[in-house]
Design a protein around this motif. Structure first.
Motif, PDB file in Angstrom:
ATOM      1  N   ALA A 176      34.664 101.774 -16.667  1.00 20.66           N
ATOM      2  CA  ALA A 176      34.706 102.262 -15.280  1.00 20.66           C
ATOM      3  C   ALA A 176      33.590 101.649 -14.445  1.00 20.66           C
ATOM      4  N   ARG A 177      32.433 101.344 -15.045  1.00 17.19           N
ATOM      5  CA  ARG A 177      31.319 100.741 -14.308  1.00 17.19           C
ATOM      6  C   ARG A 177      31.303  99.214 -14.388  1.00 17.19           C
ATOM      7  N   TRP A 178      32.253  98.608 -15.065  1.00 16.36           N
ATOM      8  CA  TRP A 178      32.243  97.154 -15.322  1.00 16.36           C
ATOM      9  C   TRP A 178      32.865  96.398 -14.160  1.00 16.36           C
ATOM     10  N   GLN A 179      32.281  95.200 -13.844  1.00 15.82           N
ATOM     11  CA  GLN A 179      32.785  94.305 -12.809  1.00 15.82           C
ATOM     12  C   GLN A 179      33.611  93.203 -13.469  1.00 15.82           C
ATOM     13  N   PRO A 180      34.865  92.991 -13.041  1.00 12.29           N
ATOM     14  CA  PRO A 180      35.726  92.013 -13.722  1.00 12.29           C
ATOM     15  C   PRO A 180      35.193  90.591 -13.686  1.00 12.29           C
ATOM     16  N   ARG A 181      34.438  90.218 -12.610  1.00  8.72           N
ATOM     17  CA  ARG A 181      33.957  88.839 -12.555  1.00  8.72           C
ATOM     18  C   ARG A 181      32.846  88.591 -13.566  1.00  8.72           C
ATOM     19  N   ASN A 182      32.272  89.652 -14.097  1.00 11.04           N
ATOM     20  CA  ASN A 182      31.283  89.519 -15.158  1.00 11.04           C
ATOM     21  C   ASN A 182      31.990  89.841 -16.484  1.00 11.04           C
ATOM     22  N   LYS A 185      43.372  94.304  -9.664  1.00  3.66           N
ATOM     23  CA  LYS A 185      42.733  94.676  -8.401  1.00  3.66           C
ATOM     24  C   LYS A 185      41.796  93.579  -7.912  1.00  3.66           C
ATOM     25  N   GLU A 186      41.103  92.925  -8.822  1.00  2.00           N
ATOM     26  CA  GLU A 186      40.176  91.863  -8.440  1.00  2.00           C
ATOM     27  C   GLU A 186      40.923  90.624  -7.960  1.00  2.00           C
ATOM     28  N   VAL A 187      42.087  90.310  -8.564  1.00  3.60           N
ATOM     29  CA  VAL A 187      42.883  89.163  -8.114  1.00  3.60           C
ATOM     30  C   VAL A 187      43.410  89.396  -6.705  1.00  3.60           C
ATOM     31  N   GLU A 188      43.819  90.595  -6.421  1.00  3.89           N
ATOM     32  CA  GLU A 188      44.326  90.902  -5.085  1.00  3.89           C
ATOM     33  C   GLU A 188      43.254  90.707  -4.009  1.00  3.89           C
ATOM     34  N   SER A 189      42.008  90.964  -4.361  1.00  5.27           N
ATOM     35  CA  SER A 189      40.915  90.783  -3.381  1.00  5.27           C
ATOM     36  C   SER A 189      40.337  89.374  -3.386  1.00  5.27           C
ATOM     37  N   LEU A 242      39.587  80.334  -0.475  1.00  7.66           N
ATOM     38  CA  LEU A 242      38.880  79.560   0.543  1.00  7.66           C
ATOM     39  C   LEU A 242      37.452  80.018   0.739  1.00  7.66           C
ATOM     40  N   THR A 243      37.163  81.275   0.444  1.00  5.45           N
ATOM     41  CA  THR A 243      35.831  81.807   0.697  1.00  5.45           C
ATOM     42  C   THR A 243      35.031  82.077  -0.566  1.00  5.45           C
ATOM     43  N   ASP A 244      35.711  82.398  -1.673  1.00  8.83           N
ATOM     44  CA  ASP A 244      34.988  82.704  -2.922  1.00  8.83           C
ATOM     45  C   ASP A 244      34.441  81.432  -3.535  1.00  8.83           C
ATOM     46  N   THR A 245      33.198  81.507  -3.881  1.00  4.10           N
ATOM     47  CA  THR A 245      32.545  80.341  -4.499  1.00  4.10           C
ATOM     48  C   THR A 245      32.774  80.279  -5.996  1.00  4.10           C
ATOM     49  N   VAL A 246      33.079  81.419  -6.604  1.00  2.00           N
ATOM     50  CA  VAL A 246      33.327  81.440  -8.063  1.00  2.00           C
ATOM     51  C   VAL A 246      34.810  81.176  -8.295  1.00  2.00           C
ATOM     52  N   TRP A 286      36.767  83.700 -14.611  1.00  2.00           N
ATOM     53  CA  TRP A 286      36.774  85.098 -15.068  1.00  2.00           C
ATOM     54  C   TRP A 286      38.169  85.623 -15.429  1.00  2.00           C
ATOM     55  N   ILE A 287      39.177  84.723 -15.407  1.00  3.12           N
ATOM     56  CA  ILE A 287      40.511  85.101 -15.896  1.00  3.12           C
ATOM     57  C   ILE A 287      40.803  84.467 -17.262  1.00  3.12           C
ATOM     58  N   HIS A 288      40.461  83.192 -17.396  1.00  5.60           N
ATOM     59  CA  HIS A 288      40.794  82.500 -18.636  1.00  5.60           C
ATOM     60  C   HIS A 288      40.091  83.051 -19.877  1.00  5.60           C
ATOM     61  N   PRO A 289      38.903  83.603 -19.835  1.00  2.00           N
ATOM     62  CA  PRO A 289      38.315  84.178 -21.058  1.00  2.00           C
ATOM     63  C   PRO A 289      39.149  85.313 -21.651  1.00  2.00           C
ATOM     64  N   TRP A 290      40.031  85.923 -20.858  1.00  4.12           N
ATOM     65  CA  TRP A 290      40.851  87.015 -21.393  1.00  4.12           C
ATOM     66  C   TRP A 290      42.132  86.515 -22.077  1.00  4.12           C
ATOM     67  N   LEU A 291      42.383  85.222 -22.013  1.00  4.98           N
ATOM     68  CA  LEU A 291      43.624  84.709 -22.600  1.00  4.98           C
ATOM     69  C   LEU A 291      43.746  84.974 -24.104  1.00  4.98           C
ATOM     70  N   PRO A 292      42.706  84.753 -24.945  1.00  3.87           N
ATOM     71  CA  PRO A 292      42.889  85.034 -26.386  1.00  3.87           C
ATOM     72  C   PRO A 292      43.230  86.482 -26.677  1.00  3.87           C
ATOM     73  N   LEU A 293      42.702  87.420 -25.890  1.00  8.81           N
ATOM     74  CA  LEU A 293      42.935  88.842 -26.157  1.00  8.81           C
ATOM     75  C   LEU A 293      44.218  89.343 -25.510  1.00  8.81           C
TER      76      LEU A 293
END
Length: 827
Positions: free
Chosen positions: A484-490, A524-528, A532-536, A541-548
């Motif tokens: 609940a406290r975790w940020q998806p980009r991390n 939720k993070e993909v929708e936001s 054009l503006t995000d530098t990351v 932060w999506i591909h590391p979840w592919l194995p799981l």
């Protein structure tokens, strides 16, 4: 059998007359129940007192003369020489004096013996016994005829009273017939020789012994035909025999019970009898007065008295005694079996008792261990219980007291002891900081508590498995709090945490975490996200979840492509950042969706860039061309070739033609041609469309140098262009040969990996493999040969193979060809 005691004899005719006097024979046989009774024959029933009687044993009719058959021929049997007349007279007198009262009684010396004929019979032997008496009646019937038979015999030298033959060796009396008593076979009722044959033909002692042995064997299964009194035989049964009989009857008792109530009608006797079981039929001959009376023999004595009732009662007593012995034996056997059964029961019960005592002892020990754990878990205890010590206790329970542990409710025991300790253990745990904390202790408890019988991990029944309940109620709340406290980009720390616990956590709990906790956060993070503006970049932060997560991320790809397409609307190929953003997604998206994305968003931009490209041999700007070629690995070869054919080669060929028409320097043209060709990769150059375009350029140059129109021609230009054409064509041929060799090697390697038998062993197998790869029918033509070689059809082409060379049928002859040319012709 003679009836002289009943009939009187008329001396004149020798005819027996019936006498009504009471004789000794009548008195002797009157009260004999077994005396022989006269049975009326069919002839007697028809003719009454006028019926003929062939047997002497039958009683003749009252007062009538015995009829004789005078039409029967006289039979003569050769049986030695006849006695002299004087001897016959003396023998006849002695026979009249010594004639016995009963002619039926045959002396022992007259028992059938071997005939004394042949060499032992002398002419001086006396005549046959009984010849005189028989001779008196011989030929008496001729008084009723003319006597022609006697006259013929006398003419032939026959002397009355003597035997026939040269030496008068024939018998004097005719052969005497003897009636058999019953309908049995010959010899069934003893010897059938008459008194005359016994007197005339005595036998030796060996025959007598054989006859006695025959009579002895015959008497074993049939009553004595002479009706003589037999010595009573007594049969004795031992107790063991009765016991054995009882055991056999006991085994057969079950099927006999079904037949015991069957009503049976016996019509074998003179009277109809009804029995109520088959067993009564087997005992019917034991009932008094039931067996037919046997006729008395001629030498048998009458029975003094008979007591059938006494015999029946004695037999009943014997049967009752036998049944009592059998019943007592069965009872004794039953008691013995009962003793053995009870001994086995005692042994089993003792084993059960020992097992129960052992179980009670083990349960008491288990109870002591559980009580010790509860005591150490109480607050304020000096030696509190830890998870490691508790794990050792559970290991001891499973190793030494496994049955008792299974009998007890393991879930409740774990809830009561382990859960409080586990809750204290994970009270201050932060999974993102220390992701491996508790993995070893949880893995140990997984081996102790997890139920191996649970095969499905979806929809688990928490009351059936203590470990799953432990993870769901103790471990899972900690994970929910941290997610609940975790940020998806991390994503790095969360991915590491789940990777370290993937082998410990039950599968259904891990699926719940990914589906219910992680995926909603990522969605939720993909929708936001804004490309054009995000530098990351999003792939970081999506591909590391592919194995799981693998296919669970598919719903996120569509919005990502839409956002990228919107961002590429104002993009120019000179901006290389688009390639850096899109390149990581090439292997993530499916091939179809990736190609569609490229054709829709990238290829049109590259086509516009090629349209603006200006081809100038004197001052060429290559930036636009480099921007397009740089996307070669991103877009498909066919898309890139389409761009070149549409936007590049028309302008390039037009510049070449205009250059050749203005007295060019062919060396510069050759360098220009080779320079542009070196700008393309080998994969693009191998495409047939690109080959055709460059070959078209060579043809234009050849036509320009070979044309006679124009004024000045550069020296050596024609040779240089011809050499260039030959060199390029040879390079193309070598490249094709190299590609074919690579394909053959790859095919051989694939064949070795799959099956060694699929590797072509000869040239025919190679042709077969090529035909299968290109879907061409390759099969022999039945019954067709050329110069002894089998003909084959390769598609619609007729070929034959000779020494590794393929020959194709031409218009007039067979032409050798290469394998690739054969495939092209077949297509």
């Amino acid at each position: 059998m003679s009836m002289s005691h009943l009939y009187g004899t008329d001396g004149a005719d020798g005819v027996e007359m019936e006498s009504f006097e009471v004789s000794d024979w009548d008195l002797q046989n009157e009260f004999n129940p077994h005396r022989q009774r006269h049975r009326q024959t069919k002839e007697e029933a028809t003719y009454g007192v006028w019926a003929e009687r062939d047997s002497d044993e039958e009683r003749p009719s009252f007062g009538g003369k015995r009829s004789r058959d005078y039409s029967a021929p006289v039979s003569f049997v050769s049986a030695g020489l006849r006695k002299a007349a004087a001897e016959e007279l003396s023998d006849e007198d002695s026979d009249e004096e010594e004639k016995p009262g009963k002619q039926e009684e045959i002396p022992k010396e007259f028992v059938p013996k071997k005939l004394k004929t042949g060499g032992n019979f002398k002419p001086s032997q006396k005549g046959f016994a009984g010849g005189t008496k028989s001779f008196m009646d011989f030929g008496s019937w001729e008084r009723h005829t003319k006597g022609i038979g006697q006259k013929l015999l006398q003419k032939m030298g026959y002397v009355p009273g003597r035997g026939l033959g040269k030496n008068a060796q024939g018998i004097i009396n005719p052969i005497e017939a003897k009636q058999r008593k019953g309908k049995g076979a010959v010899g069934a009722y003893g010897s059938e020789r008459t008194t005359q044959s016994l007197q005339d033909f005595p036998v030796v002692d060996s025959e007598e012994e054989a006859e006695e042995e025959f009579q002895k064997e015959l008497s074993q299964w049939r009553k004595d035909p002479n009706g003589g009194k037999k010595k009573p035989k007594y049969s004795y049964k031992t107790v063991e025999e009765l016991k054995a009989k009882g055991r056999i009857n006991k085994q057969l008792a079950a099927p006999q019970k079904e037949l015991s109530q069957v009503k049976v009608i016996d019509m074998t006797g003179r009277e109809q009898k009804v029995y109520y079981s088959y067993s009564q039929i087997s005992h019917k001959h034991n009932i008094p007065d039931d067996s037919p009376q046997q006729p008395l023999g001629k030498d048998s004595k009458p029975q003094g008295f008979a007591l059938p009732e006494l015999e029946h009662n004695l037999q009943l007593l014997i049967d009752i005694t036998e049944q009592e012995i059998i019943q007592n034996d069965r009872q004794l056997q039953y008691e013995r079996d009962m003793v053995v059964n009870l001994s086995h029961e005692i042994q089993k019960m003792s084993e059960v008792l020992s097992h129960e005592e052992k179980a009670i002892s083990n349960l008491s020990k288990v109870l002591d261990m559980v009580e010790e754990c509860e005591r150490r878990m109480q607050p304020g205890c000096e030696n509190p219980l830890t998870l490691d010590e508790c794990a050792k206790i559970f290991e001891t329970l499973q190793d030494k007291y496994y049955e008792e542990y299974r009998m007890s409710d393991g879930v409740d025991l774990a809830v009561a002891i382990v859960y409080p300790l586990m809750k204290d253990y994970f009270k201050n745990w932060d999974p993102l900081k220390d992701c491996t904390y508790g993995t070893e202790i949880i893995a140990k408890w997984k081996r102790l508590l997890e139920n191996d019988q649970l095969l499905s991990h979806s929809g688990q029944d928490l009351s059936a498995d203590a470990f799953h309940r432990l993870m769901w109620e103790i471990w899972m709340p900690c994970v929910r709090n941290i997610v609940a406290r975790w940020q998806p980009r991390n994503c790095g720390s969360m991915v590491d945490f789940l990777d370290s616990w993937v082998n410990v956590v039950p599968v259904w709990i891990l699926d719940n975490i990914l589906d219910q906790l992680i995926f909603p956060k990522l969605q939720k993070e993909v929708e936001s996200w804004n490309p054009l503006t995000d530098t990351v970049p999003i792939h970081s932060w999506i591909h590391p979840w592919l194995p799981l997560m693998q296919a669970r991320l598919e719903p996120l790809y569509s919005p990502i492509r839409n956002k990228l397409a919107n961002a590429l609307q104002k993009w120019h190929p000179s901006d290389s950042s688009a390639k850096l953003i899109l390149q990581p997604w090439k292997d993530v998206f499916t091939p179809g969706s990736w190609e569609a994305f490229m054709v829709k968003n990238i290829v049109p931009k590259l086509g516009m860039c090629l349209n603006k490209l200006i081809i100038n041999p004197h001052q060429q700007h290559m930036d636009a061309f480099y921007w397009v070629v740089d996307w070669e690995g991103m877009i498909s070869v066919s898309s890139l070739v389409g761009l070149l054919e549409k936007h590049f080669f028309p302008k390039w060929l037009q510049v070449l033609c205009s250059w050749l028409s203005n007295s060019p320097n062919y060396e510069e043209i050759t360098k220009w041609y080779l320079g542009w060709k070196s700008m393309f990769s080998d994969q693009v150059l191998a495409h047939p469309s690109i080959k055709d375009k460059f070959n078209e350029a060579l043809d234009i140059m050849n036509r320009a140098v070979s044309s006679s129109v124009g004024g000045y021609m550069q020296p050596g230009a024609r040779e240089n262009i011809a050499y260039l054409t030959h060199t390029e064509r040879r390079k193309d041929f070598q490249y094709e040969a190299m590609q074919e060799r690579r394909e053959a090697e790859n095919m051989a390697q694939r064949g070795i990996g799959v099956a060694a038998s699929s590797v072509p062993m000869n040239f025919k197998d190679l042709i077969q493999t090529k035909a299968e790869e290109h879907n061409i029918v390759f099969m022999p033509v039945i019954g067709k040969r050329h110069e002894g070689k089998q003909l084959y059809t390769f598609g619609r082409i007729v070929i034959y193979i000779d020494r590794g060379v393929v020959f194709v049928q031409g218009e007039k002859t067979w032409v050798p060809t290469s394998l690739q040319s054969l495939i092209d012709m077949a297509k």
